[in-house]
Design a protein around this motif. Sequence first.
Motif, PDB file in Angstrom:
ATOM      1  N   THR A 106      18.207  55.527  32.939  1.00  0.00           N
ATOM      2  CA  THR A 106      18.608  55.757  34.319  1.00  0.00           C
ATOM      3  C   THR A 106      18.288  54.531  35.165  1.00  0.00           C
ATOM      4  N   GLY A 107      18.984  54.425  36.288  1.00  0.00           N
ATOM      5  CA  GLY A 107      18.739  53.309  37.182  1.00  0.00           C
ATOM      6  C   GLY A 107      19.542  53.435  38.455  1.00  0.00           C
ATOM      7  N   ARG A 108      19.767  52.295  39.099  1.00  0.00           N
ATOM      8  CA  ARG A 108      20.485  52.256  40.360  1.00  0.00           C
ATOM      9  C   ARG A 108      21.447  51.078  40.372  1.00  0.00           C
ATOM     10  N   LEU A 109      22.513  51.224  41.115  1.00  0.00           N
ATOM     11  CA  LEU A 109      23.355  50.067  41.399  1.00  0.00           C
ATOM     12  C   LEU A 109      22.620  49.212  42.424  1.00  0.00           C
ATOM     13  N   LYS A 110      22.479  47.915  42.143  1.00  0.00           N
ATOM     14  CA  LYS A 110      21.800  47.049  43.100  1.00  0.00           C
ATOM     15  C   LYS A 110      22.549  47.003  44.426  1.00  0.00           C
ATOM     16  N   THR A 111      23.874  47.141  44.355  1.00  0.00           N
ATOM     17  CA  THR A 111      24.696  47.261  45.553  1.00  0.00           C
ATOM     18  C   THR A 111      25.513  48.539  45.435  1.00  0.00           C
ATOM     19  N   PRO A 112      25.156  49.616  46.144  1.00  0.00           N
ATOM     20  CA  PRO A 112      25.932  50.859  46.054  1.00  0.00           C
ATOM     21  C   PRO A 112      27.404  50.612  46.381  1.00  0.00           C
ATOM     22  N   MET A 113      28.280  51.320  45.684  1.00  0.00           N
ATOM     23  CA  MET A 113      29.722  51.141  45.898  1.00  0.00           C
ATOM     24  C   MET A 113      30.457  52.394  45.473  1.00  0.00           C
ATOM     25  N   SER A 114      31.706  52.488  45.876  1.00  0.00           N
ATOM     26  CA  SER A 114      32.525  53.633  45.504  1.00  0.00           C
ATOM     27  C   SER A 114      32.796  53.617  44.004  1.00  0.00           C
ATOM     28  N   GLY A 115      33.157  54.773  43.468  1.00  0.00           N
ATOM     29  CA  GLY A 115      33.506  54.848  42.059  1.00  0.00           C
ATOM     30  C   GLY A 115      34.687  53.955  41.726  1.00  0.00           C
ATOM     31  N   LYS A 116      35.644  53.864  42.636  1.00  0.00           N
ATOM     32  CA  LYS A 116      36.813  53.016  42.413  1.00  0.00           C
ATOM     33  C   LYS A 116      36.414  51.550  42.276  1.00  0.00           C
ATOM     34  N   HIS A 117      35.532  51.097  43.167  1.00  0.00           N
ATOM     35  CA  HIS A 117      35.101  49.708  43.114  1.00  0.00           C
ATOM     36  C   HIS A 117      34.222  49.430  41.894  1.00  0.00           C
ATOM     37  N   PHE A 118      33.435  50.416  41.494  1.00  0.00           N
ATOM     38  CA  PHE A 118      32.615  50.235  40.301  1.00  0.00           C
ATOM     39  C   PHE A 118      33.494  50.152  39.055  1.00  0.00           C
ATOM     40  N   ALA A 119      34.555  50.946  39.010  1.00  0.00           N
ATOM     41  CA  ALA A 119      35.503  50.876  37.893  1.00  0.00           C
ATOM     42  C   ALA A 119      36.137  49.490  37.816  1.00  0.00           C
ATOM     43  N   GLN A 120      36.453  48.913  38.981  1.00  0.00           N
ATOM     44  CA  GLN A 120      37.024  47.561  39.010  1.00  0.00           C
ATOM     45  C   GLN A 120      36.007  46.533  38.530  1.00  0.00           C
ATOM     46  N   LYS A 121      34.748  46.750  38.871  1.00  0.00           N
ATOM     47  CA  LYS A 121      33.681  45.838  38.426  1.00  0.00           C
ATOM     48  C   LYS A 121      33.543  45.883  36.910  1.00  0.00           C
ATOM     49  N   ILE A 122      33.588  47.081  36.352  1.00  0.00           N
ATOM     50  CA  ILE A 122      33.522  47.239  34.895  1.00  0.00           C
ATOM     51  C   ILE A 122      34.691  46.527  34.229  1.00  0.00           C
TER      52      ILE A 122
END
Length: 250
Positions: A134-150
């Motif tokens: 478990t952990g945290r996103l260092k910069t919280p973001m929407s699921g859509k933006h996280f999918a783009q990051k992946i």
Amino acid sequence: MQRREFNQLLNTILTPDSIQDFCPNGLQVEGREQIKKIVTGVTASQALIDAAIAHSADTILVHHGYFWKGEAQPITGMKKRRIAALLNHDINLFAYHLPLDVHPTIGNNAQLAQLLDLEMMSGLEPNTRSVAVTGRLKTPMSGKHFAQKIATALNREPLVSLVRDEPIETIAWCTGGGQGYIDLAASQGIDAYLTGEASEQTIHSSREQKIDFFAAGHHATERYGIKALGELLAEQHGFDVTFIDIDNPV
């Protein structure tokens, strides 16, 4: 370095005795006594073996090796051809599965965290050397933006189930085939779960328990631990190491 010393070195780094696994960790097929030139890769496929032969390697080091619990024992067909190629060219095969997933710095989970800017906090499973974390996103973001990051980081579009309107702050993840941990992550109130694969029921778990889900590919999420291990062996112990990525869409 002598083969026995090399095996001891790997065991010191990865401590395989500290976790129960589904396959033997360490030396799986014996080759040359002296180890100098290593090819690393995710899976000991025929394509990786052929590439190692072309590189004149004496050793192959992988995450997915052979002799899995429950697999057929006869050495026939595909298994025979792979092992015959190793023996005919006197190549050692070393494999480390869960010990490489869970290593705190060069492990698959830790390397994926670095790649995606995730802060590791603790194991998802209590009172054990947890395969999921478990952990945290260092910069919280929407699921859509996280999918783009992946997609950008791994060079492949993830399969997603986005069910929350709020930004993702907390996350759990397990590289490879760790989709079964989504329910444990949901029970702990975590915002999102990331792994390599998805099963049919995984999407229902995501939707009904309101946890965003990302499946970024078994191979894609597990490229980085074995690569990091090879880099450590090259930098700290002077081995000639080449990482070879055999593409796999799964």
